[in-house]
Design a protein around this motif. Structure first.
Motif, PDB file in Angstrom:
ATOM      1  N   CYS A 249       0.832  -1.218   0.000  1.00 36.26           N
ATOM      2  CA  CYS A 249       0.000   0.000   0.000  1.00 36.26           C
ATOM      3  C   CYS A 249       0.862   1.262   0.000  1.00 36.26           C
ATOM      4  CB  CYS A 249      -0.928   0.003   1.212  1.00 36.26           C
ATOM      5  SG  CYS A 249      -2.167  -1.316   1.186  1.00 36.26           S
ATOM      6  N   THR A 250       1.938   1.250   0.805  1.00 34.03           N
ATOM      7  CA  THR A 250       2.800   2.423   0.907  1.00 34.03           C
ATOM      8  C   THR A 250       3.568   2.677  -0.382  1.00 34.03           C
ATOM      9  OG1 THR A 250       3.103   2.004   3.276  1.00 34.03           O
ATOM     10  CG2 THR A 250       4.678   3.471   2.231  1.00 34.03           C
ATOM     11  N   ILE A 270       1.561  19.366  -8.944  1.00 31.49           N
ATOM     12  CA  ILE A 270       0.830  18.255  -8.316  1.00 31.49           C
ATOM     13  C   ILE A 270       1.740  17.045  -8.184  1.00 31.49           C
ATOM     14  CG2 ILE A 270      -1.115  16.677  -8.569  1.00 31.49           C
ATOM     15  CD1 ILE A 270      -2.587  18.903 -10.076  1.00 31.49           C
ATOM     16  N   ASN A 271       2.358  16.630  -9.297  1.00 32.22           N
ATOM     17  CA  ASN A 271       3.234  15.467  -9.268  1.00 32.22           C
ATOM     18  C   ASN A 271       4.490  15.713  -8.439  1.00 32.22           C
ATOM     19  OD1 ASN A 271       1.561  13.863 -10.735  1.00 32.22           O
ATOM     20  ND2 ASN A 271       2.645  14.090 -12.675  1.00 32.22           N
ATOM     21  N   LYS A 272       4.934  16.960  -8.377  1.00 33.02           N
ATOM     22  CA  LYS A 272       6.136  17.279  -7.613  1.00 33.02           C
ATOM     23  C   LYS A 272       5.941  16.946  -6.141  1.00 33.02           C
ATOM     24  CE  LYS A 272       7.186  21.642  -7.139  1.00 33.02           C
ATOM     25  NZ  LYS A 272       7.680  22.981  -7.500  1.00 33.02           N
ATOM     26  N   TYR A 273       4.818  17.349  -5.596  1.00 32.74           N
ATOM     27  CA  TYR A 273       4.579  17.092  -4.176  1.00 32.74           C
ATOM     28  C   TYR A 273       4.150  15.648  -3.918  1.00 32.74           C
ATOM     29  CZ  TYR A 273       5.218  22.048  -3.387  1.00 32.74           C
ATOM     30  OH  TYR A 273       5.779  23.306  -3.313  1.00 32.74           O
ATOM     31  N   LYS A 274       3.474  15.029  -4.895  1.00 36.33           N
ATOM     32  CA  LYS A 274       3.151  13.608  -4.753  1.00 36.33           C
ATOM     33  C   LYS A 274       4.422  12.767  -4.793  1.00 36.33           C
ATOM     34  CE  LYS A 274       0.014  13.234  -8.018  1.00 36.33           C
ATOM     35  NZ  LYS A 274      -1.032  12.639  -8.901  1.00 36.33           N
ATOM     36  N   SER A 275       5.425  13.228  -5.533  1.00 36.25           N
ATOM     37  CA  SER A 275       6.685  12.492  -5.637  1.00 36.25           C
ATOM     38  C   SER A 275       7.366  12.331  -4.280  1.00 36.25           C
ATOM     39  CB  SER A 275       7.640  13.208  -6.597  1.00 36.25           C
ATOM     40  OG  SER A 275       7.106  13.270  -7.892  1.00 36.25           O
ATOM     41  N   LEU A 276       7.143  13.307  -3.394  1.00 34.01           N
ATOM     42  CA  LEU A 276       7.756  13.228  -2.065  1.00 34.01           C
ATOM     43  C   LEU A 276       7.300  11.991  -1.300  1.00 34.01           C
ATOM     44  CD1 LEU A 276       7.472  16.973  -1.003  1.00 34.01           C
ATOM     45  CD2 LEU A 276       9.575  15.740  -1.552  1.00 34.01           C
ATOM     46  N   LEU A 277       6.102  11.506  -1.612  1.00 35.08           N
ATOM     47  CA  LEU A 277       5.566  10.351  -0.888  1.00 35.08           C
ATOM     48  C   LEU A 277       6.380   9.098  -1.139  1.00 35.08           C
ATOM     49  CD1 LEU A 277       1.731  10.923  -1.412  1.00 35.08           C
ATOM     50  CD2 LEU A 277       3.082  11.379   0.639  1.00 35.08           C
ATOM     51  N   TYR A 278       6.762   8.842  -2.391  1.00 31.72           N
ATOM     52  CA  TYR A 278       7.517   7.611  -2.640  1.00 31.72           C
ATOM     53  C   TYR A 278       9.022   7.826  -2.569  1.00 31.72           C
ATOM     54  CZ  TYR A 278       7.914   9.265  -7.524  1.00 31.72           C
ATOM     55  OH  TYR A 278       8.171   9.997  -8.650  1.00 31.72           O
ATOM     56  N   ILE A 279       9.479   9.083  -2.614  1.00 32.52           N
ATOM     57  CA  ILE A 279      10.913   9.335  -2.490  1.00 32.52           C
ATOM     58  C   ILE A 279      11.337   9.429  -1.027  1.00 32.52           C
ATOM     59  CG2 ILE A 279      12.718  11.062  -2.917  1.00 32.52           C
ATOM     60  CD1 ILE A 279      11.313  11.657  -5.577  1.00 32.52           C
ATOM     61  N   VAL A 280      10.462   9.961  -0.176  1.00 34.19           N
ATOM     62  CA  VAL A 280      10.805  10.159   1.233  1.00 34.19           C
ATOM     63  C   VAL A 280       9.961   9.287   2.158  1.00 34.19           C
ATOM     64  CG1 VAL A 280      10.927  11.842   3.113  1.00 34.19           C
ATOM     65  CG2 VAL A 280      11.577  12.525   0.792  1.00 34.19           C
ATOM     66  N   VAL A 281       8.635   9.353   1.999  1.00 27.41           N
ATOM     67  CA  VAL A 281       7.745   8.687   2.960  1.00 27.41           C
ATOM     68  C   VAL A 281       7.843   7.166   2.870  1.00 27.41           C
ATOM     69  CG1 VAL A 281       5.361   8.395   3.710  1.00 27.41           C
ATOM     70  CG2 VAL A 281       6.169  10.648   2.997  1.00 27.41           C
ATOM     71  N   ALA A 282       7.723   6.597   1.661  1.00 22.52           N
ATOM     72  CA  ALA A 282       7.726   5.137   1.516  1.00 22.52           C
ATOM     73  C   ALA A 282       9.033   4.500   2.006  1.00 22.52           C
ATOM     74  CB  ALA A 282       7.444   4.751   0.063  1.00 22.52           C
ATOM     75  N   PRO A 283      10.219   4.990   1.595  1.00 17.38           N
ATOM     76  CA  PRO A 283      11.456   4.397   2.111  1.00 17.38           C
ATOM     77  C   PRO A 283      11.629   4.546   3.615  1.00 17.38           C
ATOM     78  CG  PRO A 283      11.904   5.674   0.137  1.00 17.38           C
ATOM     79  CD  PRO A 283      10.500   6.000   0.553  1.00 17.38           C
ATOM     80  N   MET A 284      11.017   5.588   4.191  1.00 15.46           N
ATOM     81  CA  MET A 284      11.088   5.786   5.634  1.00 15.46           C
ATOM     82  C   MET A 284      10.137   4.849   6.374  1.00 15.46           C
ATOM     83  SD  MET A 284      10.747   9.375   7.745  1.00 15.46           S
ATOM     84  CE  MET A 284       9.114   9.710   7.080  1.00 15.46           C
ATOM     85  N   ASN A 286       9.012   1.808   5.252  1.00 14.20           N
ATOM     86  CA  ASN A 286       9.280   0.379   5.068  1.00 14.20           C
ATOM     87  C   ASN A 286       9.975  -0.274   6.257  1.00 14.20           C
ATOM     88  OD1 ASN A 286       8.066   0.666   2.608  1.00 14.20           O
ATOM     89  ND2 ASN A 286       9.940   0.522   1.403  1.00 14.20           N
ATOM     90  N   PRO A 287      11.119   0.258   6.737  1.00 14.49           N
ATOM     91  CA  PRO A 287      11.752  -0.363   7.911  1.00 14.49           C
ATOM     92  C   PRO A 287      10.916  -0.227   9.179  1.00 14.49           C
ATOM     93  CG  PRO A 287      12.910   1.650   7.295  1.00 14.49           C
ATOM     94  CD  PRO A 287      11.944   1.359   6.192  1.00 14.49           C
ATOM     95  N   ILE A 288      10.162   0.885   9.284  1.00 15.10           N
ATOM     96  CA  ILE A 288       9.298   1.063  10.456  1.00 15.10           C
ATOM     97  C   ILE A 288       8.205   0.006  10.471  1.00 15.10           C
ATOM     98  CG2 ILE A 288       7.618   2.613  11.549  1.00 15.10           C
ATOM     99  CD1 ILE A 288       9.301   4.962  10.537  1.00 15.10           C
ATOM    100  N   ILE A 289       7.598  -0.250   9.311  1.00 14.02           N
ATOM    101  CA  ILE A 289       6.547  -1.266   9.201  1.00 14.02           C
ATOM    102  C   ILE A 289       7.068  -2.621   9.642  1.00 14.02           C
ATOM    103  CG2 ILE A 289       5.173  -2.596   7.543  1.00 14.02           C
ATOM    104  CD1 ILE A 289       4.858   0.044   5.939  1.00 14.02           C
ATOM    105  N   TYR A 290       8.236  -3.013   9.127  1.00 12.13           N
ATOM    106  CA  TYR A 290       8.768  -4.338   9.465  1.00 12.13           C
ATOM    107  C   TYR A 290       9.315  -4.394  10.882  1.00 12.13           C
ATOM    108  CZ  TYR A 290       8.072  -6.976   5.241  1.00 12.13           C
ATOM    109  OH  TYR A 290       7.475  -7.682   4.232  1.00 12.13           O
TER     110      TYR A 290
END
Length: 315
Positions: A249-250, A270-284, A286-290
């Motif tokens: 999902c992330t 629009i895409n510029k700020y959405k890009s922050l989600l998978y460039i910063v939020v998702a990699p951050m 992933n380890p927290i989830i696991y």
């Protein structure tokens, strides 16, 4: 070739986040701390899986390489982004811009493929437990990972080679904080249709098809779980999938929104700020989830920390 009144683009100006003004220090601190968390969390995952013997199984081997891809992808983008926040805009050579896009595409593609392979691992563990060891093991896992890297490199090499054959003349600035495909292709003065079609095909192979594969495997997984007679068995099976589902999902949510859902490339903000989600939020995340949802990772981290404390005490 460029026309007589046009100049060939040799440098790209990245406009970044214009209008931050007094919020610039806050943005810088937030993204810097996020980058530190990404590095720390993913390095911890890599270290734990590499050191703890009982974690050297396919699922955690895939997770380790996903952490490597997370680090490489964010390192390709975030340090430059932090610099752009400080100085308002950034200047890079056209060659570096293409190189950044190339590396980013490879690492993002590997992420998608790895998450799909992790769903296959969960499918085998739940739906075919008796054949699990023969169908997937650390040796097969390593072969799959190498194959995924080569596939991602091949797809991006074809796309970027064609893009380099286009003419880039005149305008040389993009309203973004890194060299993404959409804003960069808009600068080309050549016929862009072939490149855009090839980008769509690459996105289908690297995002849509792996996502469809994940959905298919989880349909089989849920059907198998529902057939289980034991409530404890169903609960245990669901818990083994929960971390991976959160990961899906992330990671896939924002990628599909930005690269698969049709959008006008001119809608850069629009895409510029959405890009922050998978460039910063998702990699951050992933380890927290696991770390929070996987007991084996938690126990391994505690064991590793205890060993470090004991080693310090002995010294």
């Amino acid at each position: 070739m460029c026309e007589a009144n046009q100049t060939k683009v040799l440098q790209i100006y990245l406009l970044g986040f214009r209008g931050l003004n007094r919020f610039k220090p806050l943005f810088f601190i937030v993204f810097l701390l996020s980058y530190i968390v990404i590095l720390g969390g993913n390095i911890l995952i890599i270290t734990v899986v590499s050191v703890v013997d009982h974690l050297k199984i396919p699922m955690f081997i895939f997770l380790k390489h996903l952490a490597v891809a997370d680090i490489l992808m964010t390192t390709t983008i975030v340090p430059m982004m932090l610099n752009i926040i400080l100085v308002q805009e950034g200047t890079v050579s056209f060659f570096w811009c293409i190189t950044q896009l190339y590396c980013f595409g490879i690492f993002a593609g590997v992420q998608c493929f790895l998450i799909a392979v992790m769903s296959y691992d969960r499918y085998l563990a739940i739906c075919k437990p008796l054949h699990y060891a023969s169908l997937i093991n650390p040796h097969i896992s390593l072969q799959l990972i190498i194959g995924l890297w080569f596939l991602s490199i091949f797809l991006l090499s074809v796309e970027l080679t064609l893009m380099c054959l286009l003419n880039f003349c005149g305008l040389n600035y993009i309203d973004h904080f890194f060299c993404d495909f959409g804003p960069l292709i808009e600068l080309s003065t050549s016929n862009k249709l072939t490149s855009m079609m090839l980008d769509l095909i690459s996105s289908i192979f690297m995002v849509s098809l792996p996502f469809a594969f994940i959905v298919m495997t989880y349909i089989y997984i849920f059907l198998t779980i529902l057939k289980m007679s034991s409530a404890n068995g169903r609960k245990k099976a669901f818990s083994t999938c929960s971390s991976h589902l959160a990961l899906v999902c992330t990671s896939y949510g924002t990628l599909i929104t930005v690269y698969i859902v049709p959008t006008d490339y001119s809608e850069v903000n629009i895409n510029k700020y959405k890009s922050l989600l998978y460039i910063v939020v998702a990699p951050m995340m992933n380890p927290i989830i696991y770390s929070l949802r996987n007991l084996e990772i938690q126990r391994a981290v505690h064991k590793l920390l205890n060993n470090v404390k004991m080693a310090k005490t002995d010294v």
